[in-house]
Design a protein around this motif. Structure first.
Motif, PDB file in Angstrom:
ATOM      1  N   PRO A 294      11.640  -2.305 -10.006  1.00  0.00           N
ATOM      2  CA  PRO A 294      10.605  -1.916 -10.976  1.00  0.00           C
ATOM      3  C   PRO A 294       9.528  -1.021 -10.372  1.00  0.00           C
ATOM      4  N   TRP A 295       9.275  -1.128  -9.085  1.00  0.00           N
ATOM      5  CA  TRP A 295       8.186  -0.339  -8.466  1.00  0.00           C
ATOM      6  C   TRP A 295       8.733   0.914  -7.798  1.00  0.00           C
ATOM      7  N   ASP A 296      10.057   1.132  -7.916  1.00  0.00           N
ATOM      8  CA  ASP A 296      10.661   2.269  -7.238  1.00  0.00           C
ATOM      9  C   ASP A 296      10.343   2.214  -5.745  1.00  0.00           C
ATOM     10  N   ALA A 297      10.553   1.032  -5.159  1.00  0.00           N
ATOM     11  CA  ALA A 297      10.181   0.802  -3.764  1.00  0.00           C
ATOM     12  C   ALA A 297      11.363   1.010  -2.839  1.00  0.00           C
ATOM     13  N   THR A 298      11.087   1.337  -1.574  1.00  0.00           N
ATOM     14  CA  THR A 298      12.138   1.372  -0.561  1.00  0.00           C
ATOM     15  C   THR A 298      12.315  -0.063  -0.064  1.00  0.00           C
ATOM     16  N   GLY A 299      13.216  -0.284   0.853  1.00  0.00           N
ATOM     17  CA  GLY A 299      13.432  -1.644   1.343  1.00  0.00           C
ATOM     18  C   GLY A 299      14.709  -2.194   0.743  1.00  0.00           C
ATOM     19  N   LEU A 300      15.491  -2.875   1.584  1.00  0.00           N
ATOM     20  CA  LEU A 300      16.813  -3.327   1.152  1.00  0.00           C
ATOM     21  C   LEU A 300      16.744  -4.320  -0.005  1.00  0.00           C
ATOM     22  N   GLU A 301      15.650  -5.103  -0.062  1.00  0.00           N
ATOM     23  CA  GLU A 301      15.594  -6.129  -1.113  1.00  0.00           C
ATOM     24  C   GLU A 301      15.638  -5.520  -2.509  1.00  0.00           C
TER      25      GLU A 301
ATOM     26  N   LEU B 261       0.816  -1.217   0.000  1.00  0.00           N
ATOM     27  CA  LEU B 261       0.000   0.000   0.000  1.00  0.00           C
ATOM     28  C   LEU B 261       0.854   1.273   0.000  1.00  0.00           C
ATOM     29  N   PRO B 262       1.905   1.378   0.848  1.00  0.00           N
ATOM     30  CA  PRO B 262       2.727   2.596   0.793  1.00  0.00           C
ATOM     31  C   PRO B 262       3.424   2.756  -0.554  1.00  0.00           C
ATOM     32  N   CYS B 263       3.898   1.642  -1.131  1.00  0.00           N
ATOM     33  CA  CYS B 263       4.673   1.731  -2.365  1.00  0.00           C
ATOM     34  C   CYS B 263       3.834   2.311  -3.509  1.00  0.00           C
ATOM     35  N   PHE B 264       2.601   1.829  -3.648  1.00  0.00           N
ATOM     36  CA  PHE B 264       1.792   2.294  -4.775  1.00  0.00           C
ATOM     37  C   PHE B 264       0.970   3.540  -4.431  1.00  0.00           C
ATOM     38  N   SER B 265       1.098   4.002  -3.159  1.00  0.00           N
ATOM     39  CA  SER B 265       0.510   5.292  -2.812  1.00  0.00           C
ATOM     40  C   SER B 265       1.583   6.356  -2.731  1.00  0.00           C
TER      41      SER B 265
ATOM     42  N   PRO C 109      11.718   3.013   7.661  1.00  0.00           N
ATOM     43  CA  PRO C 109      11.277   2.411   6.394  1.00  0.00           C
ATOM     44  C   PRO C 109      10.215   3.279   5.715  1.00  0.00           C
ATOM     45  N   TYR C 110       9.878   2.943   4.519  1.00  0.00           N
ATOM     46  CA  TYR C 110       8.779   3.576   3.768  1.00  0.00           C
ATOM     47  C   TYR C 110       8.993   5.069   3.554  1.00  0.00           C
ATOM     48  N   GLN C 111      10.231   5.457   3.235  1.00  0.00           N
ATOM     49  CA  GLN C 111      10.433   6.891   2.964  1.00  0.00           C
ATOM     50  C   GLN C 111      10.054   7.197   1.520  1.00  0.00           C
ATOM     51  N   TYR C 112       8.775   7.084   1.265  1.00  0.00           N
ATOM     52  CA  TYR C 112       8.289   7.362  -0.086  1.00  0.00           C
ATOM     53  C   TYR C 112       8.033   8.852  -0.232  1.00  0.00           C
ATOM     54  N   GLU C 113       8.272   9.357  -1.429  1.00  0.00           N
ATOM     55  CA  GLU C 113       7.955  10.754  -1.693  1.00  0.00           C
ATOM     56  C   GLU C 113       7.048  10.837  -2.903  1.00  0.00           C
ATOM     57  N   LEU C 114       6.205  11.861  -2.914  1.00  0.00           N
ATOM     58  CA  LEU C 114       5.309  12.044  -4.046  1.00  0.00           C
ATOM     59  C   LEU C 114       6.144  12.307  -5.293  1.00  0.00           C
ATOM     60  N   PRO C 115       5.720  11.787  -6.446  1.00  0.00           N
ATOM     61  CA  PRO C 115       6.445  12.086  -7.683  1.00  0.00           C
ATOM     62  C   PRO C 115       6.238  13.563  -8.056  1.00  0.00           C
ATOM     63  N   GLU C 116       7.119  14.027  -8.915  1.00  0.00           N
ATOM     64  CA  GLU C 116       7.110  15.435  -9.345  1.00  0.00           C
ATOM     65  C   GLU C 116       5.697  15.946  -9.661  1.00  0.00           C
ATOM     66  N   ILE C 117       4.981  15.164 -10.446  1.00  0.00           N
ATOM     67  CA  ILE C 117       3.691  15.613 -10.980  1.00  0.00           C
ATOM     68  C   ILE C 117       2.671  15.915  -9.881  1.00  0.00           C
ATOM     69  N   ASP C 118       2.793  15.184  -8.728  1.00  0.00           N
ATOM     70  CA  ASP C 118       1.792  15.348  -7.681  1.00  0.00           C
ATOM     71  C   ASP C 118       2.306  16.129  -6.471  1.00  0.00           C
ATOM     72  N   ARG C 119       3.470  16.715  -6.597  1.00  0.00           N
ATOM     73  CA  ARG C 119       4.010  17.421  -5.442  1.00  0.00           C
ATOM     74  C   ARG C 119       3.246  18.742  -5.258  1.00  0.00           C
ATOM     75  N   PRO C 120       2.877  19.062  -4.016  1.00  0.00           N
ATOM     76  CA  PRO C 120       2.177  20.328  -3.800  1.00  0.00           C
ATOM     77  C   PRO C 120       2.998  21.483  -4.367  1.00  0.00           C
ATOM     78  N   ALA C 121       2.326  22.486  -4.958  1.00  0.00           N
ATOM     79  CA  ALA C 121       2.989  23.524  -5.720  1.00  0.00           C
ATOM     80  C   ALA C 121       4.061  24.262  -4.932  1.00  0.00           C
ATOM     81  N   ALA C 122       3.675  24.847  -3.811  1.00  0.00           N
ATOM     82  CA  ALA C 122       4.643  25.660  -3.079  1.00  0.00           C
ATOM     83  C   ALA C 122       4.710  25.219  -1.629  1.00  0.00           C
ATOM     84  N   PRO C 123       5.514  24.189  -1.351  1.00  0.00           N
ATOM     85  CA  PRO C 123       5.622  23.750   0.046  1.00  0.00           C
ATOM     86  C   PRO C 123       6.248  24.847   0.898  1.00  0.00           C
TER      87      PRO C 123
END
Lengths: 313, 543
Positions: free
Chosen positions: B499-506, B272-276, B528-542
Motif C-alpha cells: 500500500p505504501w509502495d515501499a521497498t523491502g522484501l516484506e 522516513l525514506p518511504c514517505f519521503s 535497500p531504500y531504492q526509492y525514486e521521486l514520483p513523476e510529479i516531483d521529478r526534476p524537469a531535465a536531469p
C-alpha cells in the motif's frame, strides 16, 4: 513563594554556578532542538508532494558532512563534560574552617547533630556564609539528602559515611527532601534548612539543652563500651594508640598504607579485621550491631578530637 | 525442515485455522507475533491504568485518592510492567517477530519452536509477577534497590523478582533466535549492507539482550537469596554492600534502555525514506551507529550513581562515557533529517508518528545531556527531570515508534487498511497529550520535586495539575487506535500487497502473507531504500 515558579531559589555559593551551566545547556539544547525542528518542518513543507521545490542534485550520502557533524557533536559533548566535571569535583574540597554536622537518615526522618551535642529532627540550623560539612550516614535503607536551593544532593548509605558541603548565601528557610525512595513514608521524609546570620545561629546553638558535646559523649562511650580498656593509656592489652591518628597515614599488616579518615575509623570499629595495623594482632571484636549510627558518629568525633591531643585525657 | 519444492501456497496465514490450538501451538512466527501483541497490549493497558491512578493522585499536593503504601505499589507495578512486560519485548517480539523473516526472505525464524517457547516462558514469568501484584503488591520501585528490597520491604518482592527473572529467559531466547536468523537465513544476494536498518537494529538489540539479561538474572537471584536465606551480600552488617546491587542492576538496566529504543530507531529508519521517496541518508553511518550505541551502552551504567557514594573519579569516567554515547544518537538524528531533503513527502499516519518520534527523541535526548553533566545531575537526579527525560525517550520515542510501525505494517499483518483520518487524529492527539504530560515534569524536576513522592509541597501544584491534565489527552491518544485498528479487522477495505509502495522484501509477498511467507524465494540485487521521486516531483531535465 509564587504559585507558578520556573526557577528555584539560589541560596548557596554552588547554586549560581550550577545554574550557569544549566542555562548554557538550556540555550544550547533549545538552539539545536529548534534548529532541527525548523529543518524537519521546513523540509516537510518545502518538499511536500507536488510542491515546486527544486529537487535536482539529490544525494544519499556525504561523507564529509558525516565526519563534520560527528566531530562537532563530539567536541561540544567534550566541552559540556569538562565543565560539568570541573564543577562536580569541587564537591570533594570543602573550604577550610567548615563546621561539621552529623546527618543521620532513618525511616522516615532526618536527624542532625551539632558539634556541641544539640540535636534536631527534620530541621537543620546553619550559620549564613559559613561552609558546612554534613557527614551522612543511614540507620536502615538508602536515603538521599537533597536541598534544591543549594543544588546539592548526596545519598546516605547504610554501612558507610558520605558527606556533602555547602556555603549559604542568603538567610531563610529552604526545603529539605529525601530524594532516594526509602519505603512507605518516603514523601513525608522532608524538612527545612534554616539559614540564620552568624550571631542568631550562635544564640540558637547556645540555647541548647545542657547536653554534653559530641566529643564528650563520645568520650563517655569510649569508656562505657570498653574501648579504653585496650586503647587507653593503662591498657593491659597491646592495641594501637589513637592519639594523633586521624588524618595521618597508618601502615597496615598487609603492607599497605592508608590515611586514617572517617571511613577508616568507622570500618575499624565495625569490621576490625579489615585493616589491621601492622605489628598488632587481629584480636579486636567487631562492634557491628552493638552500636547505633548515632553513637558511632560520637565515637568517631571523639577519636578525631584526639588528633591534636598530646595524650589521652 | 526440508526445503523441498512444495507447491507455492498463496493462502494467507490466517487460513490455517482459528481454533485455539492453531494459535497457541503454532510455530509460525507471524502467529507468535500476534500472541505477543495481544499479551503486550494487555500489559500496556495495565501499566497505563497504574499511571492513570498515579497522575490522578498527583493532581493535588495532598494524599486524596490512595494511601502511601498503595501509591508506592502503583508506581512499582507501573515500572515493572511497562519496562519488562511491554517496552523490552515491544517492538522485537511483535513487529520484529513478524517482520524479521519477511525482511530476510526467509520462511520463519531459525528456531520456530524456541520462538513459541519464548512466548510461554514470557507468559509464565509475567503472570507470576502479576499474581504477586494481585496477592498484595510490591513496594520497592521497579529498581529493587537494596537494602530496602532485601531487608525492609514486607511485600511480595521475591515472587515479583522471580517473575522478572523468568521473563529474562524469554528475552534471551528471542535474542538468540534473531541473531542466528540474521546470520543464517538472509536471502540470496542480501549482504550485511543490503539489510534494512530495522534488521540492523534488531540485531544490535539481540546482542544486548543476550549479553545483559544474565546480569539482571544474577542480581534478582541475589535479592531472593538475601531475602530467603539471609546471605547478606547486600547487608553492610554482614560485610555486604548495598551499592553492589546498584552496579549489577544498572549494568543490565542501562543497556536495557537501548534494548528499548534501538528497535524504535529501526522502525523510523524504514518509514522516513518511504514517505519521503528518498533513500535513507548515510545508510552505513546509521547502521554503524546502532552497533556503536549497543557497545557503548554497556559502559555507562555508573551515570545512575553520581550521588550514590561511588568515587568521584568513577563519576567523572562514567560522565565522559555518557557524553560519548550522545554522538551516535546525534548521527542518527542528522541522517534522518537529511533523508527528507529533496524528497516528495506525504503525511500518512505512520509518517506523522515517525515525525513525532523525531521531535520527541531530539528533545528527550538533549535532556540527557543535562543529566550526564555531573554538577547539574547532582541537582536533577532522583527528581522529575529524570522522569521527564526517560519518558521522552521511552514513551515519546519508543511507544511513538511502536505506533508508527504498527500502522506502517498493519496492512501487511492483517490484510486490512485502517481509517487514515482517525489515524492522523490519534497521532496528533498523542503528540499534544504527551508534551502536555511530560514537559511540565522537566520544570518540576528543575524546581526540585523528588520522584516517587506520594504527597508534595504546594509550590509544585500548578505544574503537577498541568501534567495530570495532559495525561487525560494522552490516554485518549492511546485508546483511539485500539478502537479503529480493532474495527479495521472486521469492517474495512482490504489492503493491497504494497500500500505504501515501499521497498523491502516484506512488501513483495501478499498481504497478509502466506504461511511460508513467499511463493518463490526472493533475491536481493541492490541496496535497500531504492526509492525514486514520483513523476510529479521529478526534476524537469536531469542532465
Amino acid at each position: 513563594m509564587d504559585s507558578i515558579t520556573v526557577h528555584p531559589i539560589e541560596a548557596s555559593t554552588l547554586a549560581p554556578q550550577v545554574d550557569l551551566l544549566f542555562y548554557a545547556l538550556l540555550a544550547f539544547s533549545f538552539g539545536l532542538g529548534i534548529f532541527l525542528t525548523v529543518l524537519v518542518v521546513g523540509y516537510a513543507v518545502k518538499y511536500r508532494r507536488g510542491s515546486k521545490a527544486d529537487r535536482s542534485g539529490e544525494q544519499a550520502r556525504n561523507t564529509v558532512l558525516e565526519i563534520a557533524w560527528t566531530s562537532a557533536t563530539a567536541l561540544i559533548a567534550l566541552g559540556i563534560f569538562l565543565w560539568g566535571a570541573d564543577l562536580f569535583l569541587e564537591r570533594d574540597h570543602p573550604p577550610a574552617g567548615a563546621i561539621e554536622i552529623a546527618g543521620i537518615g532513618k525511616q522516615w526522618m532526618w536527624i542532625f547533630e551539632h558539634a556541641n551535642g544539640r540535636r534536631e529532627i527534620n530541621e537543620l540550623h546553619v550559620p549564613l556564609g559559613r561552609p558546612v560539612v554534613v557527614n551522612l550516614s543511614s540507620e536502615d535503607v538508602i536515603h538521599s539528602m537533597f536541598v534544591p536551593a543549594f543544588r546539592m544532593k548526596m545519598d546516605a548509605v547504610p554501612g558507610r559515611e558520605t558527606r556533602l558541603w555547602f556555603q549559604t548565601t542568603r538567610a531563610g528557610t529552604f526545603d529539605l527532601f529525601c530524594a532516594e525512595y526509602c519505603g512507605t513514608q518516603h514523601s513525608e521524609m522532608r524538612g527545612h534548612i534554616v539559614v540564620q546570620p552568624e550571631e542568631q545561629f550562635a544564640a540558637w546553638l547556645a540555647a541548647a539543652p545542657s547536653t554534653a558535646s559530641l566529643v564528650e559523649q563520645g568520650q563517655t562511650l569510649f569508656r562505657a563500651l570498653g574501648c579504653s580498656g585496650c586503647h587507653g593509656p593503662n591498657a593491659t592489652v597491646r592495641a594501637p594508640r589513637l592519639e594523633r591518628l586521624y588524618g595521618h597515614p597508618v601502615g597496615l599488616s598487609r603492607g599497605q598504607t592508608v590515611i586514617a579518615d572517617d571511613g577508616y575509623i568507622r570500618d575499624s570499629i565495625l569490621q576490625p579485621q579489615k585493616d589491621v595495623v601492622g605489628g598488632f594482632d587481629p584480636i579486636m571484636p567487631s562492634f557491628q550491631g552493638l552500636i547505633t549510627e548515632d553513637d558511632l558518629g560520637k565515637l568517631v568525633a571523639y577519636i578525631k578530637s584526639l588528633a591534636n591531643a598530646g595524650g589521652p585525657p | 525442515m526440508t526445503a523441498t519444492a512444495e507447491a507455492p501456497d498463496r493462502r494467507s496465514y490466517f487460513a490455517e485455522g482459528w481454533n485455539p490450538a492453531a494459535w497457541l501451538l503454532s510455530t509460525d512466527h507471524k502467529r507468535i507475533a500476534w500472541l505477543y501483541l495481544v499479551a503486550l497490549l494487555a500489559f500496556f493497558f495495565i501499566g497505563g491504568a497504574a499511571a492513570t491512578l498515579i497522575r490522578i493522585e498527583l493532581a493535588t499536593p495532598a494524599a486524596d485518592l490512595v494511601s502511601d503504601d498503595t501509591y508506592n505499589k502503583l508506581f512499582t507495578v507501573h515500572g515493572i510492567v511497562m519496562v519488562w512486560f511491554f517496552l523490552i519485548p515491544s517492538i522485537p517480539a511483535t513487529l520484529g517477530n513478524f517482520l524479521l523473516p519477511l525482511m530476510l526472505g526467509a520462511k520463519d525464524l531459525a528456531f520456530p519452536r524456541l520462538n513459541l517457547a519464548s512466548w510461554y516462558v514470557f507468559m509464565a514469568g509475567s503472570l507470576t509477577t502479576l499474581y504477586a501484584v494481585i496477592a498484595g503488591g510490591v513496594d520497592t520501585g521497579w529498581t529493587f534497590y537494596t537494602p530496602l528490597s532485601t531487608m525492609f520491604s514486607n511485600s511480595h518482592v521475591s515472587l515479583a523478582a522471580a517473575g522478572v527473572f523468568i521473563v529474562g529467559f524469554s528475552t534471551i531466547m528471542t535474542g538468540i533466535n534473531f541473531i542466528v536468523t540474521t546470520h543464517k537465513l538472509r536471502a540470496p544476494g542480501q549482504t550485511w549492507f543490503r539489510l534494512p536498518i530495522f534488521v540492523w537494529t534488531l540485531y544490535a538489540t539481540s546482542l544486548v539482550m543476550v549479553l545483559a539479561t544474565p546480569v539482571l538474572a544474577a542480581s534478582l537471584l541475589l535479592i531472593v537469596a538475601d531475602r530467603v536465606f539471609g546471605i547478606g551480600i547486600f547487608d553492610p552488617a554482614q560485610g555486604g554492600d548495598p551499592l553492589l546491587f546498584q552496579h549489577l542492576f544498572w549494568f543490565y538496566s542501562h543497556p536495557a534502555v537501548y534494548i528499548m529504543i534501538l528497535p524504535g530507531m529501526g522502525v523510523v529508519s524504514e518509514i522516513l525514506p518511504c514517505f519521503s521517496r528518498r533513500p535513507l541518508f548515510g545508510y552505513r553511518f546509521v547502521a554503524y551507529s546502532a552497533m556503536g550505541i549497543a557497545l557503548l551502552g554497556f559502559l555507562v551504567w555508573g551515570h545512575h550513581m553520581f550521588v550514590s557514594g561511588q568515587s568521584s573519579f568513577a563519576g567523572v569516567v562514567f560522565s565522559f562515557l555518557s557524553f560519548c554515547i550522545a554522538v551516535p544518537s546525534a548521527i542518527k538524528v542528522f541522517n534522518w533529517t537529511l533523508t527528507m531533503r529533496k524528497g516528495s513527502i506525504t503525511f500518512e499516519t505512520p509518517m506523522l508518528y515517525a515525525l513525532g518520534f523525531l521531535g520527541l527523541f531530539v528533545f528527550g535526548g538533549l535532556a540527557g545531556l543535562f543529566l550526564a553533566a555531573l554538577a547539574v545531575d547532582v541537582h536533577l537526579t532522583d527528581t522529575y527531570f529524570v522522569i521527564a527525560h526517560f519518558h521522552y525517550i521511552m514513551v515519546g520515542g519508543m511507544v511513538t515508534a511502536f505506533m508508527a510501525g504498527l500502522h506502517f505494517w498493519w496492512p501487511k499483518m492483517t490484510g486490512r487498511m485502517y481509517s487514515e483520518t482517525w489515524g492522523r487524529i490519534a497521532a496528533a492527539t498523542t503528540f499534544v497529550g504527551f508534551n502536555l504530560t511530560f514537559f511540565p515534569q522537566f520544570v518540576l524536576g528543575y524546581l526540585g520535586m523528588p520522584r516517587r513522592y506520594h504527597t508534595y509541597p504546594d509550590e509544585f501544584a500548578v505544574w503537577n495539575m498541568l501534567s495530570s491534565a495532559g495525561a487525560v489527552i494522552l490516554a485518549f491518544g492511546y485508546l483511539m487506535p485500539l478502537c479503529y485498528l480493532g474495527w479495521s479487522l472486521f469492517r474495512s477495505r482490504r489492503a493491497p500487497d504494497n500500500p505504501w509502495d515501499a521497498t523491502g522484501l516484506e512488501w513483495q509477498t501478499s498481504s497478509p502473507p502466506p504461511q511460508h511467507n513467499f511463493a518463490t524465494q526472493p533475491e536481493v540485487t541492490g541496496p535497500p531504500y531504492q526509492y525514486e521521486l514520483p513523476e510529479i516531483d521529478r526534476p524537469a531535465a536531469p542532465r
